[in-house]
Design a protein around this motif. Structure first.
Motif, short mmCIF file in Angstrom:
data_model
loop_
_atom_site.label_atom_id
_atom_site.label_comp_id
_atom_site.label_asym_id
_atom_site.label_seq_id
_atom_site.Cartn_x
_atom_site.Cartn_y
_atom_site.Cartn_z
N ARG A 1 38.00 42.50 36.54
CA ARG A 1 37.82 43.12 35.43
C ARG A 1 36.87 42.52 34.40
O ARG A 1 35.98 42.70 33.82
CB ARG A 1 38.93 43.85 34.49
CG ARG A 1 39.57 45.25 35.03
CD ARG A 1 40.79 45.43 34.37
NE ARG A 1 41.86 44.70 34.53
CZ ARG A 1 43.08 44.88 34.02
NH1 ARG A 1 43.33 46.22 33.43
NH2 ARG A 1 44.01 43.94 34.30
N SER A 2 37.16 41.19 34.40
CA SER A 2 36.62 40.02 33.41
C SER A 2 36.57 38.77 34.09
O SER A 2 37.45 38.40 34.91
CB SER A 2 37.16 40.10 32.01
OG SER A 2 38.34 40.06 32.07
N TYR B 1 32.04 42.03 38.28
CA TYR B 1 32.85 42.32 37.26
C TYR B 1 32.91 43.87 36.77
O TYR B 1 31.74 44.33 36.71
CB TYR B 1 32.48 41.35 35.97
CG TYR B 1 32.36 40.13 36.28
CD1 TYR B 1 33.87 39.14 36.18
CD2 TYR B 1 31.37 39.18 36.61
CE1 TYR B 1 33.89 38.07 36.30
CE2 TYR B 1 31.53 38.05 36.92
CZ TYR B 1 32.87 37.37 36.92
OH TYR B 1 32.84 36.01 37.02
N THR B 2 33.88 44.39 36.55
CA THR B 2 33.90 45.79 36.31
C THR B 2 34.00 46.25 34.82
O THR B 2 33.48 47.47 34.61
CB THR B 2 35.20 46.46 37.16
OG1 THR B 2 36.43 45.97 36.42
CG2 THR B 2 35.25 46.27 38.63
N ARG B 3 34.46 45.35 34.07
CA ARG B 3 34.49 45.73 32.72
C ARG B 3 33.51 44.73 31.61
O ARG B 3 33.06 45.18 30.79
CB ARG B 3 35.94 45.80 32.22
CG ARG B 3 36.82 46.91 32.57
CD ARG B 3 38.07 47.23 32.14
NE ARG B 3 38.84 47.98 32.83
CZ ARG B 3 40.23 48.52 32.42
NH1 ARG B 3 40.64 47.80 31.49
NH2 ARG B 3 40.79 49.31 33.08
N ALA B 4 33.64 43.58 31.96
CA ALA B 4 32.92 42.58 31.18
C ALA B 4 32.31 41.46 31.83
O ALA B 4 32.97 40.57 32.56
CB ALA B 4 33.88 41.85 30.07
N ALA C 1 28.32 44.75 34.69
CA ALA C 1 29.68 45.32 34.80
C ALA C 1 29.77 46.65 35.33
O ALA C 1 29.03 47.81 35.04
CB ALA C 1 30.49 45.18 33.62
N GLY C 2 30.79 46.80 36.41
CA GLY C 2 30.85 48.28 36.71
C GLY C 2 31.51 48.29 38.15
O GLY C 2 31.47 47.00 38.72
N ARG C 3 31.85 49.22 38.59
CA ARG C 3 32.75 49.07 39.90
C ARG C 3 31.71 49.03 41.15
O ARG C 3 30.33 49.09 40.91
CB ARG C 3 33.12 50.78 40.27
CG ARG C 3 34.02 51.31 39.29
CD ARG C 3 34.86 52.63 39.84
NE ARG C 3 35.90 52.46 40.84
CZ ARG C 3 36.45 53.51 41.43
NH1 ARG C 3 35.91 54.75 41.17
NH2 ARG C 3 37.06 53.28 42.44
#
Length: 231
Positions: free
Chosen positions: A146-147, A170-173, A182-184
């Protein structure tokens, strides 16, 4: 099947706010393959026992038993192992277990490792074995978190990037200056990877299902994909 063995905690290392690696001394440890796991049994003073499974992070050519533990809020075992089990204390371990989600340097094929969060643990055993080998087959690690503060083995992965390809997703930050927003994980993250690679995917159930679908859509055959999930 291996029976229960006494294991003495010798070292605990903080990886993230809730993630720890625990190193145990296990007399007469029989060895293991990268990707295998063990069962850990705790016994309370009143005789109550709890058993949980944890992946091995240590490479096969060592007598160390290194486990990765992600403390779960409200969990019965993981918070105790992560923060409260005293160094020098003993638990019981059974293993190694599992024979399908494994890789050894004898498997002379391109390797694609895809981890989500603490799913890096069994893939770290594979990566360490790959780095210690003389293989020159392509190897790529895609690590989704995520970060930046949720990355396990950060310094070791930085060093590994000199030998194999390591990409953090990184999926969120995402950190400042990151080329990827950031993203899936998306199909773009799977471009320019060997189509003949054997793929090992480990992480939470939703992550594994999403990644498996992307790999199939990208043209990887189902028998090229091996998965391990939790949660």
């Amino acid at each position: 099947m291996y029976g229960w063995r006494r294991a003495r905690l010798t070292e605990r290392t903080k990886q993230t706010a809730t993630g720890r690696t625990l190193e145990f001394e296990v007399p007469q440890w029989p060895g293991h393959l990268p990707g295998q796991h063990v069962d850990v049994r705790l016994t309370a003073d009143n005789g109550y026992q709890a058993v949980r499974s944890y992946s091995l992070a240590s490479p096969a050519d060592t007598d160390r038993v290194e486990l990765g533990v992600q403390a779960t809020l409200g969990g019965e075992v993981s918070p105790y192992l992560a923060d409260d089990l005293p160094v020098g204390a003993e638990v019981e371990i059974k293993g190694p277990l599992g024979g399908w989600f494994v890789w050894t340097p004898r498997d002379r094929i391109p390797l694609l490792l895809i981890a989500g969060g603490s799913g890096i643990v069994p893939l770290m055993a594979m990566l360490r074995a790959r780095l210690a080998s003389v293989s020159d087959d392509p190897c790529t690690l895609l690590y989704s978190v995520r970060s930046p503060d949720e990355v396990w083995y950060s310094m070791e992965l930085d060093a590994a990037d000199d030998v194999v390809r390591v990409r953090r997703l990184y999926t969120r930050a995402a950190p400042d200056g990151s080329e990827r927003p950031a993203g899936r994980m998306t199909p773009l993250d799977l471009t320019a990877l060997p189509s003949s690679a054997r793929c090992y995917v480990c992480g939470p159930t939703g992550f594994v299902e999403h990644t498996g679908a992307l790999l199939l859509t990208a043209g990887y055959a189902s028998d090229q994909i091996r998965t391990e999930r939790f949660g």
